[in-house]
Scaffold this active site. Sequence first.
Site, PDB file in Angstrom:
ATOM      1  N   ILE A   8       1.002  -0.923   0.403  1.00  0.00           N
ATOM      2  CA  ILE A   8      -0.061   0.227   0.089  1.00  0.00           C
ATOM      3  C   ILE A   8       0.751   1.250   0.109  1.00  0.00           C
ATOM      4  O   ILE A   8       0.898   2.291  -0.686  1.00  0.00           O
ATOM      5  CB  ILE A   8      -1.194   0.331   1.181  1.00  0.00           C
ATOM      6  N   TYR A 136      -3.175  -8.792  16.091  1.00  0.00           N
ATOM      7  CA  TYR A 136      -3.102  -7.763  15.172  1.00  0.00           C
ATOM      8  C   TYR A 136      -4.034  -6.837  15.508  1.00  0.00           C
ATOM      9  O   TYR A 136      -3.562  -5.756  15.041  1.00  0.00           O
ATOM     10  CB  TYR A 136      -3.794  -8.400  13.788  1.00  0.00           C
ATOM     11  N   HIS A 184      -3.512 -13.213   1.066  1.00  0.00           N
ATOM     12  CA  HIS A 184      -4.845 -12.205   0.208  1.00  0.00           C
ATOM     13  C   HIS A 184      -4.684 -13.268  -0.204  1.00  0.00           C
ATOM     14  O   HIS A 184      -4.788 -13.613  -1.611  1.00  0.00           O
ATOM     15  CB  HIS A 184      -4.419 -10.588  -0.233  1.00  0.00           C
TER      16      HIS A 184
HETATM   17  N1  NAD Z   1      -3.022  -5.317   2.888  1.00  0.00           N
HETATM   18  C1  NAD Z   1      -3.966  -4.827   4.036  1.00  0.00           C
HETATM   19  O1  NAD Z   1      -5.288  -5.834   3.060  1.00  0.00           O
HETATM   20  C2  NAD Z   1      -4.842  -4.200   4.621  1.00  0.00           C
HETATM   21  C3  NAD Z   1      -5.681  -3.639   5.054  1.00  0.00           C
HETATM   22  C4  NAD Z   1      -5.728  -2.846   6.729  1.00  0.00           C
HETATM   23  C5  NAD Z   1      -4.619  -2.541   7.380  1.00  0.00           C
HETATM   24  N2  NAD Z   1      -3.099  -2.664   6.490  1.00  0.00           N
HETATM   25  C6  NAD Z   1      -2.034  -1.907   7.226  1.00  0.00           C
HETATM   26  O2  NAD Z   1      -1.855  -1.122   5.691  1.00  0.00           O
HETATM   27  C7  NAD Z   1      -0.569  -1.273   6.466  1.00  0.00           C
HETATM   28  C8  NAD Z   1       0.711  -1.487   4.763  1.00  0.00           C
HETATM   29  O3  NAD Z   1       0.358  -2.949   4.087  1.00  0.00           O
HETATM   30  P1  NAD Z   1       0.602  -3.791   3.233  1.00  0.00           P
HETATM   31  O4  NAD Z   1      -0.854  -4.462   2.322  1.00  0.00           O
HETATM   32  O5  NAD Z   1       1.139  -2.830   2.370  1.00  0.00           O
HETATM   33  O6  NAD Z   1       1.562  -4.683   4.703  1.00  0.00           O
HETATM   34  P2  NAD Z   1       3.049  -4.498   3.555  1.00  0.00           P
HETATM   35  O7  NAD Z   1       3.734  -6.079   4.107  1.00  0.00           O
HETATM   36  O8  NAD Z   1       3.565  -4.872   2.107  1.00  0.00           O
HETATM   37  O9  NAD Z   1       4.246  -3.182   4.060  1.00  0.00           O
HETATM   38  C9  NAD Z   1       4.838  -3.419   4.769  1.00  0.00           C
HETATM   39  C10 NAD Z   1       5.769  -2.588   4.672  1.00  0.00           C
HETATM   40  O10 NAD Z   1       6.160  -2.132   6.107  1.00  0.00           O
HETATM   41  C11 NAD Z   1       7.701  -2.944   6.305  1.00  0.00           C
HETATM   42  N3  NAD Z   1       8.396  -2.957   7.703  1.00  0.00           N
HETATM   43  C12 NAD Z   1       7.409  -3.499   8.612  1.00  0.00           C
HETATM   44  N4  NAD Z   1       8.045  -4.035   9.829  1.00  0.00           N
HETATM   45  C13 NAD Z   1       9.112  -2.600   9.410  1.00  0.00           C
HETATM   46  C14 NAD Z   1       9.955  -2.116  10.529  1.00  0.00           C
HETATM   47  N5  NAD Z   1       9.997  -2.889  11.434  1.00  0.00           N
HETATM   48  N6  NAD Z   1      10.503  -1.480  10.425  1.00  0.00           N
HETATM   49  C15 NAD Z   1      11.070  -0.756   9.261  1.00  0.00           C
HETATM   50  N7  NAD Z   1       9.863  -1.299   8.242  1.00  0.00           N
HETATM   51  C16 NAD Z   1       9.220  -2.401   8.085  1.00  0.00           C
HETATM   52  C17 NAD Z   1       8.120  -3.751   5.685  1.00  0.00           C
HETATM   53  O11 NAD Z   1       9.539  -4.641   5.003  1.00  0.00           O
HETATM   54  C18 NAD Z   1       6.963  -3.327   4.707  1.00  0.00           C
HETATM   55  O12 NAD Z   1       7.669  -3.300   3.178  1.00  0.00           O
HETATM   56  C19 NAD Z   1      -0.093  -2.122   7.205  1.00  0.00           C
HETATM   57  O13 NAD Z   1       0.237  -1.318   8.435  1.00  0.00           O
HETATM   58  C20 NAD Z   1      -1.057  -3.273   7.098  1.00  0.00           C
HETATM   59  O14 NAD Z   1      -1.247  -3.472   8.774  1.00  0.00           O
HETATM   60  C21 NAD Z   1      -3.514  -3.780   5.354  1.00  0.00           C
END
Ligand code: NAD
Length: 325
Positions: A8, A136, A184
């Site tokens: 995202i 979560y 997903h």
């Molecule tokens: N994908 C969904 O459907 C969804 C739904 C609701 C909320 N979210 C939230 O949206 C956000 C992004 O989700 P996404 O699907 O893009 O996930 P993603 O795993 O693709 O992206 C998360 C990013 O955070 C980085 N990351 C994780 N821990 C880290 C740390 N300790 N230090 C630095 N970087 C770190 C990862 O390398 C990754 O690039 C998250 O917070 C997630 O909880 C996602």
Amino acid sequence: MTGGAGYIGSHAAKALRAAGHRPVIFDNLSAGHREAALDHPIVVGDIRDLDAVRRALRQSGATAVMHFAAWLSVPDSVRDPIGYYRNNVEGALTVLEAMTHEHCHHFVFSSTCAVYGEPIETPLRESHPHRPINAYGQTKLAVEQALPHFERAYDIRFVALRYFNAAGADPDGQLGEDHDPEIHVIPRALHAAANGTPIDIFGDDYPTPDGTCLRDYVHVTDLADAHVRALRRLESGGASAAYNVGTERPTSVHDVVNAVERVTGRKIERRQAPRRPGDPAVLYASAEKIRSELGWTPRHAELDAIVRDAWNWHSRHPTGYEGKG
Ligand SMILES: NC(=O)c1ccc[n+]([C@@H]2O[C@H](COP(=O)([O-])OP(=O)(O)OC[C@H]3O[C@@H](n4cnc5c(N)ncnc54)[C@H](O)[C@@H]3O)[C@@H](O)[C@H]2O)c1
């Protein structure tokens, strides 16, 4: 943009650039991809490292933080709450602490519909009780609950965006979804279609019309647009707020697999599997608040359009981003 090399975050960075901002990505690349950062500046570091976050804020002259970095698997959070609290709660608090030191006052937070728990009323409004049923959702709620305190004490205004199920891919084909393991349903179904393998359906005895979970799939480009609008609200002096970001359409797992079959023209074998722990039966949004306050509406709400964009990226990147990490 912490986590800006993730699914995202990378789409949001592209949208912010197009809106005239200069995004800087901060990511430890544990789940993100350097390629997804496009040509935005990227700092490789961990959000739990206060000095590293402070340095990145200072050197980039950041005026706002968009905090995407987190772990996001519901079943993993049930198995490993310690890890989830450390990365999602301690990580977010470290970023907020760094902001207080570096005089950065706008925070956009990636929250989730998992903060609501098992719905007592649908569609879910922001005022619905917050009773997460998995670690979560609880970690995201803990951060949301900390935010008003940070506002009072340190003048950090925030927008929490409660995403429903992010789906689809950049319509230009530059960015897509590459999680490992993939949790997903849309990319899993695309993978099944591409490889002729079966897809597991986690639970077919939920109290829903076809027995599978109902979710609200929102195009990642529409989510990205919500970030541009959230930042605009903060920059124009708007008050802190939390918004659902969803299409208001409940879609079952079978609906998704049917759409993938239509878009790809391939039949997918569906295999019954046990329910996953922590999965509520029905989650879909009321998006009335974000519509009226931020003028946001989903522009890619049709399921087949979402699946088509995801399929375009998937078929050109069958193993995901090329240079992993
Ligand atoms: N994908 C969904 O459907 C969804 C739904 C609701 C909320 N979210 C939230 O949206 C956000 C992004 O989700 P996404 O699907 O893009 O996930 P993603 O795993 O693709 O992206 C998360 C990013 O955070 C980085 N990351 C994780 N821990 C880290 C740390 N300790 N230090 C630095 N970087 C770190 C990862 O390398 C990754 O690039 C998250 O917070 C997630 O909880 C996602």
